[in-house]
Design a protein around this motif. Structure first.
Motif, PDB file in Angstrom:
ATOM      1  N   TYR A   8     -92.297 -60.036  -1.246  1.00 40.90           N
ATOM      2  CA  TYR A   8     -93.212 -59.226  -0.435  1.00 40.90           C
ATOM      3  C   TYR A   8     -93.959 -60.048   0.612  1.00 40.90           C
ATOM      4  O   TYR A   8     -94.534 -59.488   1.538  1.00 40.90           O
ATOM      5  N   THR A  53     -89.175 -45.787  -0.248  1.00 44.18           N
ATOM      6  CA  THR A  53     -90.146 -45.190  -1.159  1.00 44.18           C
ATOM      7  C   THR A  53     -90.506 -43.784  -0.666  1.00 44.18           C
ATOM      8  O   THR A  53     -90.269 -43.438   0.498  1.00 44.18           O
ATOM      9  N   PRO A 108     -93.281 -42.215   0.309  1.00 42.88           N
ATOM     10  CA  PRO A 108     -94.026 -41.988   1.549  1.00 42.88           C
ATOM     11  C   PRO A 108     -93.171 -42.221   2.796  1.00 42.88           C
ATOM     12  O   PRO A 108     -93.442 -41.650   3.851  1.00 42.88           O
ATOM     13  N   GLY A 167    -101.227 -51.645  -3.520  1.00 43.43           N
ATOM     14  CA  GLY A 167     -99.856 -51.900  -3.051  1.00 43.43           C
ATOM     15  C   GLY A 167     -99.406 -50.884  -2.026  1.00 43.43           C
ATOM     16  O   GLY A 167     -98.438 -50.161  -2.234  1.00 43.43           O
ATOM     17  N   GLY A 181     -97.827 -50.900   0.789  1.00 42.38           N
ATOM     18  CA  GLY A 181     -96.586 -51.021   1.577  1.00 42.38           C
ATOM     19  C   GLY A 181     -96.877 -51.093   3.065  1.00 42.38           C
ATOM     20  O   GLY A 181     -97.573 -51.977   3.546  1.00 42.38           O
ATOM     21  N   GLU A 238    -103.887 -55.397  -1.475  1.00 40.23           N
ATOM     22  CA  GLU A 238    -102.581 -55.890  -1.024  1.00 40.23           C
ATOM     23  C   GLU A 238    -102.612 -57.412  -1.023  1.00 40.23           C
ATOM     24  O   GLU A 238    -103.617 -58.020  -0.656  1.00 40.23           O
ATOM     25  N   LEU A 245     -97.467 -57.483   5.130  1.00 43.03           N
ATOM     26  CA  LEU A 245     -97.652 -56.034   4.969  1.00 43.03           C
ATOM     27  C   LEU A 245     -99.053 -55.603   5.385  1.00 43.03           C
ATOM     28  O   LEU A 245     -99.229 -54.503   5.904  1.00 43.03           O
ATOM     29  N   ASN A 263     -98.655 -45.940  -5.644  1.00 44.14           N
ATOM     30  CA  ASN A 263     -97.261 -45.479  -5.677  1.00 44.14           C
ATOM     31  C   ASN A 263     -96.343 -46.683  -5.742  1.00 44.14           C
ATOM     32  O   ASN A 263     -96.384 -47.539  -4.854  1.00 44.14           O
ATOM     33  N   GLU A 264     -95.509 -46.740  -6.769  1.00 44.09           N
ATOM     34  CA  GLU A 264     -94.613 -47.883  -6.973  1.00 44.09           C
ATOM     35  C   GLU A 264     -95.385 -49.201  -6.885  1.00 44.09           C
ATOM     36  O   GLU A 264     -94.938 -50.148  -6.229  1.00 44.09           O
TER      37      GLU A 264
HETATM   38  N1  SAH Z   1     -96.805 -48.025  -2.197  1.00 42.30           N
HETATM   39  C1  SAH Z   1     -95.873 -48.452  -1.181  1.00 42.30           C
HETATM   40  C2  SAH Z   1     -95.203 -49.792  -1.474  1.00 42.30           C
HETATM   41  C3  SAH Z   1     -94.619 -50.033  -2.814  1.00 42.30           C
HETATM   42  S1  SAH Z   1     -93.907 -51.650  -2.949  1.00 42.30           S
HETATM   43  C4  SAH Z   1     -94.866 -47.362  -0.935  1.00 42.30           C
HETATM   44  O1  SAH Z   1     -94.777 -46.454  -1.745  1.00 42.30           O
HETATM   45  O2  SAH Z   1     -94.166 -47.404   0.083  1.00 42.30           O
HETATM   46  C5  SAH Z   1     -95.148 -52.589  -3.784  1.00 42.30           C
HETATM   47  C6  SAH Z   1     -96.387 -52.908  -2.977  1.00 42.30           C
HETATM   48  O3  SAH Z   1     -97.298 -53.613  -3.841  1.00 42.30           O
HETATM   49  C7  SAH Z   1     -96.199 -53.816  -1.771  1.00 42.30           C
HETATM   50  O4  SAH Z   1     -97.102 -53.412  -0.766  1.00 42.30           O
HETATM   51  C8  SAH Z   1     -96.564 -55.184  -2.326  1.00 42.30           C
HETATM   52  O5  SAH Z   1     -96.890 -56.128  -1.352  1.00 42.30           O
HETATM   53  C9  SAH Z   1     -97.725 -54.818  -3.230  1.00 42.30           C
HETATM   54  N2  SAH Z   1     -98.034 -55.736  -4.316  1.00 42.30           N
HETATM   55  C10 SAH Z   1     -97.181 -56.346  -5.155  1.00 42.30           C
HETATM   56  N3  SAH Z   1     -97.841 -57.077  -6.087  1.00 42.30           N
HETATM   57  C11 SAH Z   1     -99.160 -56.898  -5.827  1.00 42.30           C
HETATM   58  C12 SAH Z   1    -100.365 -57.367  -6.431  1.00 42.30           C
HETATM   59  N4  SAH Z   1    -100.344 -58.182  -7.486  1.00 42.30           N
HETATM   60  N5  SAH Z   1    -101.555 -56.976  -5.898  1.00 42.30           N
HETATM   61  C13 SAH Z   1    -101.589 -56.147  -4.814  1.00 42.30           C
HETATM   62  N6  SAH Z   1    -100.478 -55.675  -4.219  1.00 42.30           N
HETATM   63  C14 SAH Z   1     -99.286 -56.043  -4.696  1.00 42.30           C
END
Ligand code: SAH
Length: 341
Positions: A36, A50, A52, A85, A87, A115, A120, A153-154
């Protein structure tokens, strides 16, 4: 690029085999080579798409859910509207646009994005021009003096998970070592104790102190500050054993050892565990993404969009299908929310 592989190799040679959680952490979050940290992985040209990014309707529905929670909180004059997270920032952008029809919501919402990826964060900044946004590296930095509405989300699926393997003498940690310059799975020596289920030999069990700590923190905040948290992820609804670690590159599954740092690594979320940790809060779900989005009126929203843009009928119908059909994202993805309303 073999940089992250070389780094992992050196680490294993120096301190011994690493846990699956350490491997995930390095592959996804290494400040220089982590997945990431170094790319925008979303969409057709990326590795995975994803919800969104499929349709604005997804964010609009979650936005209306958020506005409903805000009103149930008594429409507080100020609250934290947080996303973990985020994205590209698309979900937050669509939520905020949908909530414009709710008087007072925008003025009350203090937007916080959690984030870790500088790349990102820059995308999110571009997507959310015109909004006052605060970025935090962790939920620990969120305000503590006002209600919280939090979305992920994810997000949970990207947090590091340990794996254990049932052996003749009990559970041992699954570790990653080297043979002939290749990464391989092996076993740790220590027997793992408490809080482990019963399972036949060779079965794999996944657990994540990291996920637990973040979710517990979120639940504690909901208890103390009031509010609601909504998580959407692929996962299972009853406790289960099994290996769900997966790697994706260019929309295809690949080996979890392929090109460390260049493939997305995730596991399925154990929603039963999230429920247990949330025990005394009001827990809704998990329900399937299909049911959640249909209950919020996504079909009606699609019809309205089609009426306003008849030439887009096919596109909008197919996006609705991708989000809700059981053989697409409708069934595998689960939605759960907790609140103290
Ligand atoms: N929610 C978004 C992206 C999902 S991917 C969508 O649905 O499109 C996972 C996201 O989590 C990415 O933005 C990644 O950089 C972030 N992420 C991963 N590990 C993280 C952590 N420990 N703390 C904060 N964000 C994190």
């Amino acid at each position: 690029m073999r940089n992250l592989f070389d780094l992992i190799k050196r680490r294993i040679e120096t301190t011994g085999p690493i846990s699956v959680a350490d491997y995930m952490d390095l592959c996804l979050g290494h400040p220089q080579y982590g997945y990431y940290m170094s790319r925008d992985p979303f969409g057709e040209k990326g590795d995975f798409t994803t919800a969104p990014e499929i349709s604005q309707m997804f964010g609009e529905m979650i936005g209306l859910w958020s506005a409903d929670m805000w009103m149930k909180l008594g429409s507080p004059a100020s609250f934290t509207f947080a996303e973990c997270g985020p994205g590209r920032g698309t979900l937050m952008k669509d939520m905020l646009r949908a909530c414009r029809i709710v008087p007072g919501f925008a003025a009350a919402a203090e937007i916080h994005l959690i984030e870790t990826s500088p790349l990102l964060i820059e995308k999110q900044r571009q997507n959310l021009v015109g909004y006052n946004v605060t970025w935090n590296a962790s939920i620990d930095a969120l305000p503590e003096d006002k209600p919280l509405i939090l979305i992920g989300n994810e997000f949970l699926d990207a947090l590091p998970v340990h794996q254990a393997v049932m052996t003749g003498s009990g559970w041992r940690e699954r570790r990653i070592g080297l043979r002939d310059d290749e990464l391989i799975f092996g076993l740790g020596n220590t027997l793992l104790g408490d809080d482990m289920p019963d399972a036949p030999e060779n079965e794999i069990y996944e657990y994540s102190p990291f996920q637990d700590a973040i979710w517990t923190n979120i639940c504690d905040r909901i208890r103390q500050q009031r509010g609601a948290a909504l998580v959407i992820d692929y996962g299972f609804t009853a406790d289960a054993t099994g290996d769900t670690l997966q790697a994706v590159k260019d929309h295809e599954y690949v080996s979890v050892f392929q090109s460390p740092g260049e493939c997305d690594l995730t596991t399925h979320v154990n929603f039963a565990r999230l429920q247990r940790l949330a025990h005394d809060l009001n827990i809704h779900g998990p329900v399937t993404q299909e049911i959640f989005l249909k209950d919020l009126g996504i079909e009606l929203r699609a019809e309205k969009l089609i009426t306003a843009n008849p030439q887009m009928r096919e596109k909008i119908t197919s996006e609705l299908q991708r989000l809700t059909a059981r053989d697409q994202m409708g069934e595998l993805f689960k939605v759960m929310h907790v609140s103290n309303l």
